[in-house]
Each structure stands twice: as C-alpha cells, then as structure tokens.
Write an enzyme that holds these catalytic residues in place. Structure first.
Site, PDB file in Angstrom:
ATOM      1  CD  GLU A 195      -5.691 -14.343 -20.138  1.00 37.81           C
ATOM      2  OE1 GLU A 195      -4.952 -13.766 -19.340  1.00 37.81           O
ATOM      3  OE2 GLU A 195      -6.805 -14.824 -19.824  1.00 37.81           O
TER       4      GLU A 195
ATOM      5  CG  ASP B 182      -2.095 -15.660 -17.761  1.00 39.02           C
ATOM      6  OD1 ASP B 182      -1.261 -16.246 -17.048  1.00 39.02           O
ATOM      7  OD2 ASP B 182      -3.094 -15.078 -17.295  1.00 39.02           O
TER       8      ASP B 182
ATOM      9  CG  HIS C 121      -2.176  -0.756   1.003  1.00 40.45           C
ATOM     10  ND1 HIS C 121      -2.629  -1.713   1.873  1.00 40.45           N
ATOM     11  CD2 HIS C 121      -3.059  -0.712  -0.010  1.00 40.45           C
ATOM     12  CE1 HIS C 121      -3.745  -2.221   1.409  1.00 40.45           C
ATOM     13  NE2 HIS C 121      -4.031  -1.637   0.271  1.00 40.45           N
TER      14      HIS C 121
ATOM     15  CB  CYS D  82      -5.383  -5.836 -21.433  1.00 38.63           C
ATOM     16  SG  CYS D  82      -5.837  -7.556 -21.255  1.00 38.63           S
TER      17      CYS D  82
END
Ligand code: PEP
Ligand code: MG
Length: 593
Positions: A442, A466, A200, A513
C-alpha cells in the site's frame, strides 16, 4: 400542498446516490415526507406530565421495535440483520438521548422541541467523526429519533408492510426496521431524501436486492402518490413523470439489466478462467456479517480481505480473544474449503476507533495506523494473532499485515507470530503450522522493495485504495483533490507491474484487494500485468468473471504494452474503454443518463 400530476415537469431528472443496483418503474407510494417539528414553551407545572409523555413515547417505540423483531425473526434471509433492531432498542436507553431530552423539557420546553434539540446536537457530534462508517451510524440515531418524534406528534407513516400493489416507495428516510418489513413482491424500489452508501438501510437494500437511490435531499416534497417514476439504483438517477420516450428507454434498460443479471448469475458456478486456461481466483472483501450471504450468492471463492477493524468499531472495549476466535471461526464455517485472508487490525487514518485512544495526530494517514499501531500495542496484536491461529484449524486461513513499509516491520511481525505460535503450542492449542502470511502493498516504499519483501512472505495483496493515495499524494477521502485520484495513472500501472514482477520472480501469489479489482473495465489490464487473484465487493464478481472468461492473458499483456506507451491516465482510460467496448459491448455501453 399536494402537487397535481401536471405540476411535476415531464422528465424531471434527479441524481442521488445509487446504493443498490437495478431499475424500478412504477407509481410512487409516498410513505413519509420531510416534516417540521414545532417547539413551544410549557408552564412549570406541566414539566412533570411532559416528561411522563416522553417516557411513554420511549415505551411505545420499544414495543414497536419488539413487534418488528418478532415479525422478521421468522424470515430466514433477514435473521442476521436483527442486531440492527437490538441496536435501535439500545439507543432508546441511551443516556445522552433520554437524559438530554428530559433536561431540555425541564427548561420548560415541550417534549418534541426538547428531543429535536438533542437530536440536532447528536447529529453534529456524528458529523464531526471522520470515519465514514461510524459517521453513517448517525442514521441509526436518526431512525430512532424519527420514530420517537412520530409517536409524540401522533403522525403515522403509512406502514410499508401494508403496501398492497406494486409501487416505488418514496420516503424522507427509511429506518432499517422499515426496510426489513418490505415485501419484495410489492416494492419495486425505494428512494429517500436521506442516507449514504454505507448506511444500514443501503446495506439491507443490497442484501434484499431491491433497487434503491438515497440522498436526494428533498425529493419527497416534489412528489405525490400515484406519480409515475423511474429509479436506477446503479447510476443513482431518478426520473419523475417520465415521457413515453423515457419510459420506453428505461423499460429496455431494465430488460437489458435483468437479462444481463440472469446471464451473469449463470456464471456463478463457472470457473474464473481465461481463454488460454489461466485460473484466476475471485474472492470477496468482507467487513460485516451481512456480507456473507451476498458473497456466497455471487460465488466468491473465499475471502481475499477480511477487514477485522469493523469488529472493533462502535464499542467500549476491544473484542477479547474468545470473541475474535468465534468471529473468525464463523467466517471459516461459511467459506471452507475456500481460503479466508484475515487482515490484522487496520485502524488509524480514515478508520478511526475512538475507544482505542489513538493519538491526536496532525497527519493521521501517515501516522500511527495499521501495522504500526499493532506493533506498538503489542498486547492487542498478540490477542488477535492468537484468535486467528486458533481459528486456523477450522479452514484455510491466511494472515495479512496492512500498510507495510519495510522488511524490518515484516520480520518483527514474523517474530511475534512465532512467539504466539510457541505459546499456543505450550498451552496445547492446535493451529495450522503451515499458515500462509502475506503483506499488503500500500506504500510506494513497499512497491520499490517488493523484490525484497517477496523473499519474506507467501503472498502479496495490493491495496490500491491506499497505494493510489500514497503514490499520487492524493487523500482518498478529500473531494477537492478527488479528480487526481486515478487508478490508471501511469505511476500506478508501473507500481503494479513492479509488484507483479517481483511476485513472479519469487513464485508467490499476488492479488489486488482495493476497489480497482472489482472494476470490470480494468480486468483485462490487470490480468495482463500478471495478477492471479482479485478480491472485491462480492456483487462485482460475476461481471469480472464474465470479462475474464472472454480474454486471454496474452490479450492482457498486449494491452498493457500499449498502455505503457501512454503518458496520462486519461489516455490510458480512453484506450481501455475503447478496447473493452469492442470486445464486450453489452457490458460497457451503459451511460448515466
Ligand atoms: C486498500 O487500501 O486498498 C485496502 C484494500 O484497504 P482499506 O481500503 O481497508 O484501507
Ligand atoms: Mg488500505
């Protein structure tokens, strides 16, 4: 022992993980360093007061976090991160942490020692989690643990909010609560011993645009207040006690970086169009709420990949229809009129959601993951489709199915989608009747049958992360075979070409993507292959746009022809680099040191 300035060798170069780009040059302000915690036995009659001291520390920690919450809630750009503080307050109530420590104290151990043992057990548990995102949530438990420890030992870190002059902050660890309190005006950058790319603190650093390098392990034991240093958040390089030559060099790099950033920012509202007038859609990949402002700031034209699995992580029960509907609607409110591509749940493989009771598989990457899981858990899938469809009236939604390996799978998805649509109609719900559906490419199978798949759907999105893994048989998360994970392998280039040709033949849109899309070095080749949409980490958009606006599709096609004549990824990479460096030297000449 505090080292004198001369004890740090001039030009000491260290390399950590660059998590937030930019260069910071200044003097170090050491906030905290690695400290040792002693444990000692206590008498049986001291147990009760030691337990009470531990409870007191919890109360103090809660109070401190509440105060930070009140301080930052007035700061507009930090409001969306307040949930991190709530998470920390919740961790203070965690049974394993509280009960576990009390049990240790009851074994006649001091509170610090008991807490130390429990934290070490919890760390081990987190380290065994395969999913990187969840594993790094360990940093939240660490942050809470360290806060409690500081209260118990009476050690006080220097408060970040009190740093009065421009400094580089060095700390053993910075909790998200610490980071939120940073005053951007006074903090030139920060460096920590601990941390990883998706902690974070790293996410916050990026959204506050503070240069940051983490994971330097023991840098805080090398440095002292006032020591000059340089940090480069793009490359992860930290230089301690820089010589005049290094200082000058980095000052120039900093000016070049800032100049480039300013110039790139001026691209924000310009269309992503090649010199021969081809419009390419540049969209953002999003997984967390904190990604929205960054996506907007960098001019993302919508979302090309919304990884919905992050909604399902770190909780006991999967989100119900209403919660999902609200989450999807929220993105649409942010992104309309641009399209938002919502990918149905993609868990399994490296994205493990323990609460969903995935089977214990010998080979999870090839197991019950992504669309296979959704098709088996039909109820969960239908709930998600209902939520997406209901949200679709608030903007332009596209539905995308992950890890497709055959036409039959797509047809089953379409059948289920139709059933869900019919039941929504019966119930009187509105939804976009023309909603576009697409598949992720993928798997090598999806590449080979791309011409068949193209007849079934409205768009393709190539998940190179992938696809490279499955096509080259290289586990994407295994550092031992990472040298084989090559986006420019001739087999990958040929796969991309097959998919783009199939999409063109059926006149459907095709995007990438995976991470490949955000690498400006590849942009010209990707355009040459025929892609008309790229979706990426939003901070990468300006650089990719900058390349796009200086090349033509024909340039790209000619480059691709030359690349296809090369037998290895290394040669492909060398030629691309040479070509891009000639065209855009200011973008492609940065080296690590
Ligand atoms: C991909 O595989 O390229 C992709 C975008 O999906 P993920 O990284 O979420 O698996
Ligand atoms: Mg994928």
């Amino acid at each position: 022992m505090v080292l004198a300035k001369s004890d740090v060798v001039q030009d000491t170069y260290l390399v950590g993980i660059g998590v937030s780009p930019g260069i910071g040059i200044g003097e170090i302000c050491l906030i905290s360093h690695r400290s040792t915690v002693d444990e000692w036995p206590i008498e049986a009659d001291a147990v009760e007061s030691e337990v009470a001291r531990f409870h007191w520390a919890i109360d103090q920690a809660r109070q401190q976090l509440q105060e930070v919450k009140e301080n930052v809630s007035s700061k507009q750009h930090l409001r969306e991160h307040l949930y991190i503080l709530d998470t920390h307050i919740m961790i203070l109530e965690d049974e394993m942490l509280v009960k576990g420590t009390i049990e240790e104290i009851q074994k006649k151990l001091n509170a610090e020692g008991g807490l130390k043992r429990v934290l070490s057990r919890l760390r081990q548990m987190f380290d065994n989690i395969e999913d990187e995102y969840l594993r790094e949530r360990r940093s939240d438990v660490d942050a809470v643990g360290e806060r409690l420890m500081r209260i118990l030992t009476g050690e006080h870190d220097r408060p970040l909010s009190a740093i009065g002059q421009k400094s580089l902050v060095f700390a053993h660890d910075l909790s998200p609560a610490d980071t939120m309190q940073m005053d951007r005006q006074n903090i030139l950058g920060f460096v920590t011993d601990k941390g990883g790319q998706t902690s974070h603190t790293a996410i916050l650093a990026r959204s506050m645009e503070i240069p940051a390098v983490v994971g330097l392990e023991s840098v805080t034991s090398l440095v002292h207040d006032g020591l000059p240093a340089i940090i480069d958040g793009s490359t992860g390089v930290v230089v301690l006690n820089p010589s005049a030559g290094t200082f000058k060099e980095y000052l120039q790099r900093k000016q070049a970086y800032e100049y480039l950033e300013k110039e790139l920012h001026s691209f924000r509202d310009l269309p992503a169009v090649t010199t021969d007038g081809i419009r390419i859609a540049l969209r953002g990949n999003l997984e967390l709420a904190s990604d929205f402002p960054v996506a907007r700031r960098h001019g993302a034209e919508g979302v090309g990949l919304y990884r919905t699995e992050f909604l399902f992580m770190g909780r006991e029960e999967p989100p119900d229809e209403e919660e999902q509907f609200k989450a999807y609607r929220e993105i649409l409110d942010e992104m309309t009129p641009h399209p938002v591509t919502i990918r149905t749940l993609d868990i399994g493989g490296d994205k493990f959601v323990p609460e969903l009771n995935l089977a214990d598989e010998a080979n999870p990457a090839m197991g019950l993951r992504a669309i296979r899981f959704s098709l088996r858990e039909g109820r969960l899938f239908r709930v998600q489709l209902r939520a997406i469809l209901r949200a679709s009236v608030f903007g332009k939604v596209r539905i995308m199915f992950p890890m497709i390996s055959g036409v039959a799978e797509v047809r089953t998805c379409k059948r289920i989608l139709k059933e869900v649509q019919d039941s929504l109609t019966e119930e009187g719900h509105d939804y976009d009747q023309e909603i576009c559906i697409g598949v992720m490419i993928e798997t090598p199978a999806a590449v080979m049958i791309a011409p068949l798949l193209a007849k079934e759907v409205d768009f393709f999105s190539i998940g190179t992360n992938d696809l490279i893994q499955y096509c080259l048989a290289v586990d994407r998360g295994n550092e031992h075979v990472a040298y084989l994970y090559d986006p420019l392998h001739p087999a990958i280039l040929r796969s991309l070409k097959i998919v783009c040709d199939a999409a063109r033949q059926e006149q459907i849109s095709v995007s990438i993507c995976g991470e490949t899309a955000g690498e400006p070095l590849y942009t010209m080749a990707l355009i040459g292959l025929g892609l008309n949409e790229l979706s990426m980490n939003p901070a990468a958009i300006s650089r990719v746009k900058r390349v796009l606006r200086q090349i033509s599709r024909q340039d790209g096609e000619e480059l691709v022809e030359r690349l296809f004549a090369l037998p290895t990824g290394k040669e492909v990479s060398a030629l691309i680099y040479k070509e891009m460096r000639q065209r855009l030297p200011e973008l492609f000449t940065q080296s690590i040191i």
